[in-house]
Write a protein that holds these residues in place. Structure first.
Motif, mmCIF file in Angstrom:
data_model
loop_
_atom_site.group_PDB
_atom_site.id
_atom_site.type_symbol
_atom_site.label_atom_id
_atom_site.label_comp_id
_atom_site.label_asym_id
_atom_site.label_seq_id
_atom_site.Cartn_x
_atom_site.Cartn_y
_atom_site.Cartn_z
ATOM 1 N N GLU A 18 34.864 37.456 45.674
ATOM 2 C CA GLU A 18 34.949 37.039 44.269
ATOM 3 C C GLU A 18 35.963 37.718 43.698
ATOM 4 N N ILE A 19 36.718 37.473 42.675
ATOM 5 C CA ILE A 19 37.333 38.199 41.921
ATOM 6 C C ILE A 19 37.153 38.135 40.476
ATOM 7 N N MET A 20 37.159 39.129 39.502
ATOM 8 C CA MET A 20 36.691 39.011 38.314
ATOM 9 C C MET A 20 37.421 40.049 37.643
ATOM 10 N N ALA B 198 39.663 45.474 37.025
ATOM 11 C CA ALA B 198 39.472 44.133 38.249
ATOM 12 C C ALA B 198 38.504 44.462 39.328
ATOM 13 N N LEU B 199 37.649 43.447 39.516
ATOM 14 C CA LEU B 199 36.845 43.635 40.679
ATOM 15 C C LEU B 199 36.962 42.604 41.871
ATOM 16 N N GLN B 200 37.106 43.045 43.101
ATOM 17 C CA GLN B 200 37.113 42.222 44.051
ATOM 18 C C GLN B 200 36.049 42.493 45.090
ATOM 19 N N SER B 201 35.149 41.506 45.462
ATOM 20 C CA SER B 201 34.137 41.601 46.428
ATOM 21 C C SER B 201 34.577 41.106 47.551
ATOM 22 N N GLY C 21 30.752 44.679 49.619
ATOM 23 C CA GLY C 21 30.734 45.821 48.241
ATOM 24 C C GLY C 21 31.743 45.424 47.457
ATOM 25 N N ILE C 22 32.016 46.010 46.596
ATOM 26 C CA ILE C 22 33.113 45.555 45.466
ATOM 27 C C ILE C 22 34.153 47.076 45.207
ATOM 28 N N TYR C 23 35.472 46.475 45.327
ATOM 29 C CA TYR C 23 36.438 47.320 45.031
ATOM 30 C C TYR C 23 36.930 47.174 43.744
ATOM 31 N N TYR C 24 37.440 48.025 43.118
ATOM 32 C CA TYR C 24 37.841 48.207 41.574
ATOM 33 C C TYR C 24 39.341 48.686 41.215
ATOM 34 N N LYS C 25 39.848 48.107 40.386
ATOM 35 C CA LYS C 25 41.263 48.751 39.986
ATOM 36 C C LYS C 25 41.477 48.667 38.505
ATOM 37 N N THR D 218 29.716 36.569 45.280
ATOM 38 C CA THR D 218 30.294 35.928 44.077
ATOM 39 C C THR D 218 29.444 36.601 42.979
ATOM 40 N N MET D 219 30.012 36.382 41.775
ATOM 41 C CA MET D 219 29.642 37.390 40.715
ATOM 42 C C MET D 219 30.069 36.739 39.211
#
Length: 438
Positions: free
Chosen positions: A323-325, A341-344, A355-359, A392-393
Protein backbone atom coordinates in the motif's frame (compact mmCIF):
# COMPACT_ATOMS: atom_id res chain seq x y z
CA UNK A 1 -4.37 -12.85 -8.30
CA UNK A 2 -1.18 -14.81 -8.70
CA UNK A 3 -0.27 -18.11 -7.15
CA UNK A 4 1.68 -17.36 -3.99
CA UNK A 5 2.96 -20.69 -2.72
CA UNK A 6 5.15 -19.80 0.23
CA UNK A 7 8.79 -20.84 -0.07
CA UNK A 8 10.89 -21.92 2.89
CA UNK A 9 13.39 -19.43 4.25
CA UNK A 10 17.02 -20.33 3.70
CA UNK A 11 19.25 -21.04 6.68
CA UNK A 12 21.21 -17.89 5.93
CA UNK A 13 18.07 -15.78 5.83
CA UNK A 14 16.84 -17.32 9.08
CA UNK A 15 20.15 -16.50 10.70
CA UNK A 16 19.81 -12.92 9.57
CA UNK A 17 16.31 -12.73 10.96
CA UNK A 18 17.36 -14.09 14.33
CA UNK A 19 20.31 -11.76 14.62
CA UNK A 20 18.34 -8.75 13.44
CA UNK A 21 20.94 -7.98 10.77
CA UNK A 22 18.68 -8.19 7.73
CA UNK A 23 19.18 -4.89 5.86
CA UNK A 24 18.41 -4.42 2.20
CA UNK A 25 21.34 -3.54 -0.02
CA UNK A 26 21.89 0.20 -0.07
CA UNK A 27 19.37 0.86 2.72
CA UNK A 28 20.58 2.29 6.00
CA UNK A 29 19.65 0.46 9.19
CA UNK A 30 16.96 2.83 10.46
CA UNK A 31 14.38 0.33 11.73
CA UNK A 32 12.78 1.32 14.99
CA UNK A 33 11.80 -1.28 17.57
CA UNK A 34 8.66 -3.30 16.99
CA UNK A 35 5.55 -1.37 18.03
CA UNK A 36 4.45 -2.65 21.46
CA UNK A 37 0.70 -2.53 20.81
CA UNK A 38 -0.88 -5.97 20.58
CA UNK A 39 -1.87 -7.16 17.10
CA UNK A 40 -5.31 -8.64 16.48
CA UNK A 41 -6.25 -11.58 14.24
CA UNK A 42 -9.07 -10.08 12.18
CA UNK A 43 -9.36 -13.05 9.80
CA UNK A 44 -7.57 -16.06 11.32
CA UNK A 45 -6.45 -19.18 9.46
CA UNK A 46 -5.70 -21.30 12.51
CA UNK A 47 -5.00 -24.73 10.99
CA UNK A 48 -3.96 -26.25 7.70
CA UNK A 49 -7.40 -27.86 7.43
CA UNK A 50 -9.28 -24.56 7.85
CA UNK A 51 -10.67 -22.65 4.88
CA UNK A 52 -7.93 -20.07 4.34
CA UNK A 53 -8.10 -16.29 4.24
CA UNK A 54 -6.17 -14.02 1.90
CA UNK A 55 -6.10 -10.51 0.35
CA UNK A 56 -6.66 -7.73 2.93
CA UNK A 57 -8.69 -4.58 2.28
CA UNK A 58 -9.54 -1.87 4.82
CA UNK A 59 -11.30 1.49 4.94
CA UNK A 60 -12.58 3.98 7.52
CA UNK A 61 -16.25 4.96 7.30
CA UNK A 62 -17.70 8.43 7.81
CA UNK A 63 -18.61 7.43 11.37
CA UNK A 64 -14.99 6.56 12.11
CA UNK A 65 -15.47 2.79 12.08
CA UNK A 66 -12.90 0.50 10.47
CA UNK A 67 -14.20 -2.01 7.93
CA UNK A 68 -11.94 -4.89 6.88
CA UNK A 69 -12.69 -7.28 4.00
CA UNK A 70 -10.88 -10.42 2.80
CA UNK A 71 -11.12 -13.46 0.54
CA UNK A 72 -12.46 -16.64 2.18
CA UNK A 73 -11.04 -19.22 -0.19
CA UNK A 74 -12.99 -22.48 -0.22
CA UNK A 75 -11.01 -23.45 -3.35
CA UNK A 76 -7.70 -22.68 -1.57
CA UNK A 77 -6.50 -20.70 -4.58
CA UNK A 78 -6.96 -17.44 -6.48
CA UNK A 79 -10.28 -16.30 -7.85
CA UNK A 80 -11.06 -18.30 -10.99
CA UNK A 81 -10.18 -21.68 -9.52
CA UNK A 82 -13.48 -22.24 -7.68
CA UNK A 83 -15.54 -20.90 -4.82
CA UNK A 84 -14.31 -17.75 -3.08
CA UNK A 85 -16.46 -15.71 -0.65
CA UNK A 86 -15.87 -12.24 0.73
CA UNK A 87 -15.99 -11.78 4.51
CA UNK A 88 -16.14 -8.56 6.49
CA UNK A 89 -15.47 -7.37 10.03
CA UNK A 90 -16.04 -3.98 11.70
CA UNK A 91 -14.32 -2.17 14.56
CA UNK A 92 -16.08 0.76 16.23
CA UNK A 93 -13.17 1.75 18.49
CA UNK A 94 -10.16 2.34 16.19
CA UNK A 95 -9.25 -1.35 16.00
CA UNK A 96 -9.11 -2.10 19.72
CA UNK A 97 -11.99 -4.60 19.43
CA UNK A 98 -13.78 -6.11 16.44
CA UNK A 99 -17.29 -7.40 15.86
CA UNK A 100 -18.07 -10.84 14.51
CA UNK A 101 -16.94 -11.96 11.06
CA UNK A 102 -19.81 -11.77 8.58
CA UNK A 103 -20.36 -12.81 4.98
CA UNK A 104 -20.64 -10.03 2.39
CA UNK A 105 -21.18 -12.33 -0.58
CA UNK A 106 -20.80 -16.04 -1.29
CA UNK A 107 -19.59 -17.71 -4.44
CA UNK A 108 -21.34 -20.87 -5.55
CA UNK A 109 -18.28 -22.60 -6.99
CA UNK A 110 -20.07 -23.63 -10.18
CA UNK A 111 -17.50 -24.17 -12.90
CA UNK A 112 -18.65 -23.85 -16.51
CA UNK A 113 -15.54 -24.86 -18.43
CA UNK A 114 -16.94 -24.39 -21.90
CA UNK A 115 -17.83 -20.76 -21.24
CA UNK A 116 -16.64 -19.05 -18.06
CA UNK A 117 -18.85 -16.07 -18.95
CA UNK A 118 -21.79 -18.23 -17.89
CA UNK A 119 -20.33 -18.72 -14.44
CA UNK A 120 -20.21 -15.19 -13.03
CA UNK A 121 -21.20 -16.39 -9.56
CA UNK A 122 -18.47 -19.00 -9.01
CA UNK A 123 -16.51 -16.69 -6.75
CA UNK A 124 -15.82 -13.12 -5.65
CA UNK A 125 -12.30 -12.14 -4.64
CA UNK A 126 -9.44 -9.65 -4.54
CA UNK A 127 -11.44 -6.89 -2.79
CA UNK A 128 -10.71 -3.19 -3.27
CA UNK A 129 -12.52 -0.94 -0.81
CA UNK A 130 -13.46 2.69 -0.11
CA UNK A 131 -15.94 4.42 2.22
CA UNK A 132 -17.29 7.81 1.23
CA UNK A 133 -16.14 10.43 3.72
CA UNK A 134 -19.44 12.38 3.56
CA UNK A 135 -22.05 9.60 3.72
CA UNK A 136 -22.61 6.04 4.94
CA UNK A 137 -21.92 4.59 1.49
CA UNK A 138 -19.17 2.03 0.93
CA UNK A 139 -17.95 0.66 -2.39
CA UNK A 140 -16.37 -2.75 -2.89
CA UNK A 141 -14.82 -3.69 -6.25
CA UNK A 142 -13.78 -7.29 -6.84
CA UNK A 143 -13.00 -9.94 -9.43
CA UNK A 144 -15.95 -12.23 -10.12
CA UNK A 145 -16.66 -15.54 -11.79
CA UNK A 146 -14.76 -18.51 -13.15
CA UNK A 147 -11.87 -17.20 -15.17
CA UNK A 148 -8.22 -17.02 -14.17
CA UNK A 149 -6.24 -13.86 -14.96
CA UNK A 150 -3.57 -15.71 -16.94
CA UNK A 151 -6.13 -17.67 -18.98
CA UNK A 152 -8.42 -14.73 -19.63
CA UNK A 153 -9.02 -13.52 -23.19
CA UNK A 154 -10.88 -10.55 -24.62
CA UNK A 155 -13.70 -12.89 -25.68
CA UNK A 156 -13.83 -14.65 -22.31
CA UNK A 157 -12.46 -12.12 -19.80
CA UNK A 158 -12.17 -12.26 -16.05
CA UNK A 159 -15.05 -10.18 -14.72
CA UNK A 160 -15.29 -7.08 -12.53
CA UNK A 161 -18.11 -6.72 -10.00
CA UNK A 162 -19.13 -3.88 -7.70
CA UNK A 163 -21.14 -4.00 -4.48
CA UNK A 164 -22.46 -1.03 -2.51
CA UNK A 165 -23.37 -0.67 1.15
CA UNK A 166 -25.61 2.17 2.38
CA UNK A 167 -24.92 1.66 6.10
CA UNK A 168 -21.17 1.71 6.55
CA UNK A 169 -20.58 -1.88 5.47
CA UNK A 170 -23.04 -3.71 7.72
CA UNK A 171 -25.29 -4.82 4.84
CA UNK A 172 -24.69 -5.02 1.10
CA UNK A 173 -26.62 -4.85 -2.15
CA UNK A 174 -26.44 -7.33 -5.01
CA UNK A 175 -23.30 -7.42 -7.17
CA UNK A 176 -23.29 -5.65 -10.52
CA UNK A 177 -20.99 -6.73 -13.35
CA UNK A 178 -19.24 -3.73 -14.97
CA UNK A 179 -16.49 -5.54 -16.90
CA UNK A 180 -16.98 -3.74 -20.23
CA UNK A 181 -16.28 -0.34 -18.67
CA UNK A 182 -12.61 -1.32 -18.42
CA UNK A 183 -12.11 -3.45 -21.54
CA UNK A 184 -14.05 -1.55 -24.21
CA UNK A 185 -12.17 1.81 -23.95
CA UNK A 186 -8.90 -0.05 -24.62
CA UNK A 187 -10.10 -2.22 -27.50
CA UNK A 188 -8.65 0.08 -30.17
CA UNK A 189 -5.80 1.52 -28.14
CA UNK A 190 -2.10 1.00 -28.76
CA UNK A 191 -2.04 -1.80 -26.15
CA UNK A 192 -5.44 -3.27 -26.93
CA UNK A 193 -7.45 -5.22 -27.00
CA UNK A 194 -6.34 -6.17 -23.51
CA UNK A 195 -6.72 -9.84 -22.64
CA UNK A 196 -7.26 -9.58 -18.90
CA UNK A 197 -7.40 -7.00 -16.11
CA UNK A 198 -8.38 -6.41 -12.51
CA UNK A 199 -8.41 -3.56 -10.01
CA UNK A 200 -5.56 -3.69 -7.49
CA UNK A 201 -6.85 -5.03 -4.18
CA UNK A 202 -6.71 -3.12 -0.90
CA UNK A 203 -7.52 0.59 -0.74
CA UNK A 204 -9.32 2.60 -3.41
CA UNK A 205 -8.38 6.27 -3.09
CA UNK A 206 -10.88 9.12 -2.71
CA UNK A 207 -9.55 12.54 -3.69
CA UNK A 208 -9.26 15.27 -1.08
CA UNK A 209 -9.46 17.95 -3.78
CA UNK A 210 -11.70 17.06 -6.70
CA UNK A 211 -15.46 16.85 -6.19
CA UNK A 212 -17.83 16.39 -9.12
CA UNK A 213 -21.52 16.39 -8.25
CA UNK A 214 -22.29 14.62 -4.98
CA UNK A 215 -19.00 12.84 -4.45
CA UNK A 216 -15.30 13.40 -4.21
CA UNK A 217 -13.67 11.54 -7.08
CA UNK A 218 -12.54 7.94 -6.69
CA UNK A 219 -9.28 6.71 -8.20
CA UNK A 220 -8.37 3.05 -8.58
CA UNK A 221 -5.57 1.40 -10.50
CA UNK A 222 -5.72 -1.63 -12.70
CA UNK A 223 -3.34 -4.27 -13.95
CA UNK A 224 -3.89 -5.17 -17.60
CA UNK A 225 -2.34 -7.90 -19.71
CA UNK A 226 -2.07 -6.26 -23.10
CA UNK A 227 -2.25 -7.69 -26.63
CA UNK A 228 1.47 -8.58 -26.49
CA UNK A 229 1.17 -10.17 -23.04
CA UNK A 230 2.92 -7.24 -21.32
CA UNK A 231 1.78 -6.29 -17.82
CA UNK A 232 0.83 -2.62 -17.82
CA UNK A 233 -1.02 -0.33 -15.41
CA UNK A 234 -3.76 2.23 -15.95
CA UNK A 235 -5.55 4.44 -13.43
CA UNK A 236 -9.34 4.66 -13.64
CA UNK A 237 -11.64 7.18 -11.98
CA UNK A 238 -15.30 7.49 -11.01
CA UNK A 239 -17.33 10.60 -10.19
CA UNK A 240 -20.52 8.75 -9.11
CA UNK A 241 -19.03 6.58 -6.37
CA UNK A 242 -18.17 3.57 -8.43
CA UNK A 243 -21.04 2.96 -10.83
CA UNK A 244 -19.23 4.33 -13.89
CA UNK A 245 -15.49 4.42 -14.56
CA UNK A 246 -13.18 6.06 -17.10
CA UNK A 247 -9.52 5.63 -18.03
CA UNK A 248 -7.37 8.51 -16.73
CA UNK A 249 -5.38 10.20 -19.49
CA UNK A 250 -4.58 8.88 -22.95
CA UNK A 251 -5.82 5.30 -23.49
CA UNK A 252 -2.71 4.70 -25.59
CA UNK A 253 -0.33 5.56 -22.74
CA UNK A 254 -0.35 3.33 -19.64
CA UNK A 255 1.00 4.83 -16.44
CA UNK A 256 3.35 1.82 -16.24
CA UNK A 257 3.84 0.50 -19.81
CA UNK A 258 5.75 -2.70 -18.92
CA UNK A 259 6.87 -4.70 -15.90
CA UNK A 260 4.02 -3.44 -13.74
CA UNK A 261 1.84 -5.62 -11.58
CA UNK A 262 -0.72 -5.08 -8.83
CA UNK A 263 -1.00 -1.28 -8.50
CA UNK A 264 -2.18 1.36 -6.02
CA UNK A 265 -2.97 5.06 -6.32
CA UNK A 266 -2.49 8.08 -4.04
CA UNK A 267 -2.67 11.90 -4.22
CA UNK A 268 0.53 13.93 -3.83
CA UNK A 269 0.66 17.25 -1.91
CA UNK A 270 0.40 19.32 -5.11
CA UNK A 271 -2.69 17.38 -6.30
CA UNK A 272 -0.82 15.20 -8.79
CA UNK A 273 -1.70 11.52 -8.84
CA UNK A 274 0.86 8.89 -7.86
CA UNK A 275 0.80 5.35 -9.26
CA UNK A 276 2.65 2.64 -7.31
CA UNK A 277 3.05 -0.83 -8.81
CA UNK A 278 4.61 -4.00 -7.47
CA UNK A 279 7.67 -5.30 -9.28
CA UNK A 280 10.50 -7.63 -8.45
CA UNK A 281 12.89 -6.00 -6.02
CA UNK A 282 10.76 -2.97 -5.10
CA UNK A 283 8.16 -0.73 -6.77
CA UNK A 284 7.53 1.09 -10.03
CA UNK A 285 6.24 4.65 -9.71
CA UNK A 286 4.77 7.22 -12.07
CA UNK A 287 3.03 10.59 -11.63
CA UNK A 288 0.04 12.03 -13.51
CA UNK A 289 0.14 15.83 -13.73
CA UNK A 290 -3.25 17.49 -14.22
CA UNK A 291 -3.88 20.36 -16.60
CA UNK A 292 -7.54 20.37 -15.52
CA UNK A 293 -8.32 18.19 -12.53
CA UNK A 294 -12.11 18.63 -12.72
CA UNK A 295 -12.08 17.30 -16.28
CA UNK A 296 -9.45 14.67 -15.43
CA UNK A 297 -7.13 16.06 -18.11
CA UNK A 298 -3.36 15.79 -18.01
CA UNK A 299 -0.58 13.35 -18.79
CA UNK A 300 1.80 10.78 -17.34
CA UNK A 301 5.49 11.43 -16.82
CA UNK A 302 8.27 8.88 -17.08
CA UNK A 303 7.97 5.89 -14.75
CA UNK A 304 10.81 5.04 -12.39
CA UNK A 305 11.98 2.00 -10.43
CA UNK A 306 12.50 2.22 -6.66
CA UNK A 307 14.76 -0.32 -5.03
CA UNK A 308 18.20 -1.01 -3.60
CA UNK A 309 20.02 0.67 -6.49
CA UNK A 310 18.63 4.13 -5.67
CA UNK A 311 18.11 3.71 -1.90
CA UNK A 312 14.43 3.21 -2.56
CA UNK A 313 11.83 0.79 -1.25
CA UNK A 314 13.45 -2.62 -1.47
CA UNK A 315 11.88 -6.07 -1.63
CA UNK A 316 14.59 -8.74 -1.48
CA UNK A 317 13.79 -11.73 -3.72
CA UNK A 318 10.10 -10.90 -3.99
CA UNK A 319 7.38 -9.03 -5.80
CA UNK A 320 4.30 -8.41 -3.69
CA UNK A 321 1.24 -6.23 -3.29
CA UNK A 322 1.54 -3.38 -0.79
CA UNK A 323 0.00 0.00 0.00
CA UNK A 324 1.03 3.59 -0.71
CA UNK A 325 -0.17 6.45 1.49
CA UNK A 326 0.67 10.15 1.91
CA UNK A 327 -0.24 11.92 5.16
CA UNK A 328 0.33 15.22 6.93
CA UNK A 329 2.98 15.22 9.66
CA UNK A 330 5.17 17.53 11.69
CA UNK A 331 8.94 17.01 11.73
CA UNK A 332 9.79 16.87 15.39
CA UNK A 333 13.32 18.25 15.08
CA UNK A 334 12.12 21.70 13.98
CA UNK A 335 8.27 21.53 14.21
CA UNK A 336 7.97 22.01 10.45
CA UNK A 337 4.72 20.74 8.92
CA UNK A 338 5.07 18.65 5.77
CA UNK A 339 3.94 15.39 4.21
CA UNK A 340 5.23 11.86 4.63
CA UNK A 341 4.96 9.00 2.15
CA UNK A 342 4.49 5.45 3.43
CA UNK A 343 4.99 2.35 1.28
CA UNK A 344 4.38 -1.14 2.63
CA UNK A 345 5.79 -4.38 1.23
CA UNK A 346 7.70 -7.48 2.40
CA UNK A 347 11.32 -6.57 3.06
CA UNK A 348 12.26 -10.18 2.28
CA UNK A 349 14.05 -12.39 1.58
CA UNK A 350 11.10 -13.75 -0.39
CA UNK A 351 7.71 -13.07 1.20
CA UNK A 352 8.80 -12.37 4.76
CA UNK A 353 9.24 -9.41 7.10
CA UNK A 354 6.42 -7.13 6.00
CA UNK A 355 7.08 -3.54 6.93
CA UNK A 356 6.72 0.11 5.94
CA UNK A 357 9.21 2.42 4.23
CA UNK A 358 8.86 6.16 4.81
CA UNK A 359 10.01 9.25 2.94
CA UNK A 360 9.82 12.92 3.84
CA UNK A 361 8.03 15.10 1.27
CA UNK A 362 9.29 18.47 2.51
CA UNK A 363 8.93 20.29 -0.81
CA UNK A 364 8.15 19.67 -4.47
CA UNK A 365 11.70 18.55 -5.28
CA UNK A 366 11.01 15.33 -3.35
CA UNK A 367 8.23 14.30 -5.74
CA UNK A 368 8.40 16.52 -8.83
CA UNK A 369 9.07 13.48 -11.01
CA UNK A 370 8.68 9.75 -10.48
CA UNK A 371 12.47 9.47 -10.37
CA UNK A 372 12.59 12.05 -7.55
CA UNK A 373 9.93 10.17 -5.60
CA UNK A 374 11.51 6.76 -6.17
CA UNK A 375 14.93 7.55 -4.73
CA UNK A 376 16.39 8.19 -1.30
CA UNK A 377 13.75 6.94 1.12
CA UNK A 378 14.53 7.95 4.68
CA UNK A 379 13.96 4.77 6.64
CA UNK A 380 11.79 1.78 7.35
CA UNK A 381 9.83 0.07 10.10
CA UNK A 382 9.52 -3.71 10.34
CA UNK A 383 6.07 -4.91 11.40
CA UNK A 384 6.68 -8.68 11.57
CA UNK A 385 9.54 -11.17 11.45
CA UNK A 386 7.35 -13.98 10.09
CA UNK A 387 6.54 -15.11 6.57
CA UNK A 388 4.13 -12.43 5.36
CA UNK A 389 2.83 -11.02 2.10
CA UNK A 390 0.06 -8.56 1.12
CA UNK A 391 -0.63 -5.48 3.23
CA UNK A 392 -2.82 -2.39 3.19
CA UNK A 393 -3.44 0.60 5.44
CA UNK A 394 -5.59 3.65 6.10
CA UNK A 395 -5.46 6.39 8.71
CA UNK A 396 -7.95 5.77 11.50
CA UNK A 397 -10.02 8.37 13.32
CA UNK A 398 -7.42 8.75 16.09
CA UNK A 399 -4.63 9.48 13.60
CA UNK A 400 -2.99 6.07 13.93
CA UNK A 401 -2.11 3.94 10.91
CA UNK A 402 -4.61 1.09 10.66
CA UNK A 403 -2.41 -1.64 9.18
CA UNK A 404 -3.82 -4.95 7.91
CA UNK A 405 -1.44 -7.58 6.61
CA UNK A 406 -1.05 -11.27 5.78
CA UNK A 407 1.07 -13.27 8.21
CA UNK A 408 1.78 -17.00 8.48
CA UNK A 409 1.20 -16.74 12.20
CA UNK A 410 0.07 -20.33 12.74
CA UNK A 411 2.40 -21.99 10.21
CA UNK A 412 -0.40 -23.37 8.07
CA UNK A 413 -0.11 -24.64 4.54
CA UNK A 414 -2.71 -24.69 1.80
CA UNK A 415 -3.00 -21.23 0.28
CA UNK A 416 -3.83 -18.88 3.12
CA UNK A 417 -2.63 -16.57 5.87
CA UNK A 418 -3.98 -15.03 9.04
CA UNK A 419 -4.89 -11.40 8.33
CA UNK A 420 -3.55 -9.39 11.25
CA UNK A 421 -4.48 -5.85 12.29
CA UNK A 422 -2.03 -3.56 14.00
CA UNK A 423 -2.40 0.08 15.06
CA UNK A 424 0.82 2.00 14.41
CA UNK A 425 1.69 5.58 15.30
CA UNK A 426 3.63 7.78 12.91
CA UNK A 427 6.14 8.31 15.74
CA UNK A 428 6.79 4.59 16.09
CA UNK A 429 7.07 4.01 12.32
CA UNK A 430 9.65 6.81 12.01
CA UNK A 431 11.44 6.22 15.31
CA UNK A 432 10.24 9.55 16.70
CA UNK A 433 11.23 11.71 13.74
CA UNK A 434 7.66 12.70 12.77
CA UNK A 435 4.24 12.97 14.40
CA UNK A 436 0.71 13.00 13.08
CA UNK A 437 -0.89 16.39 12.39
CA UNK A 438 -4.63 16.63 12.98
Amino acid sequence: MKSTMKKSISMLAMSLLLTGSLISCGQQAKNSVVEPKEPFDVFPTLTTEAIPYRIPAITMTSKGNLLAVADYRHCRADIGFGRVDLHGRISEDNGRTWGDIFTIIEGDGKMVDENPNLSLTAGYGDPALIADRESDRVLLVCVAGHQVFFRSTRDIPNQVAILHSEDGGHTWGEPQIITDQFYVPLDNSAVGPIQSMFIGSGRIFQSHRTKVGDYYRLYASMLARDKDNNFCNFVVYSDDFGYNWNILGDVNVPGIPKNGDEPKTEELPDGSLLLSSRTNGGRMYNIFKFTDADKAEGSWGECAFSGAENNGVTAIENSCNGEIMVLSVVRNSDSKKMHLALQSLPFGPQRTNVGIYYKELADASDYDTAADFAKDWDGRYQVTELPSAYSTMVQSADGEIAFLYEEDKYQTVGGGFTLVYKSLSVDSITNGQYSFVK
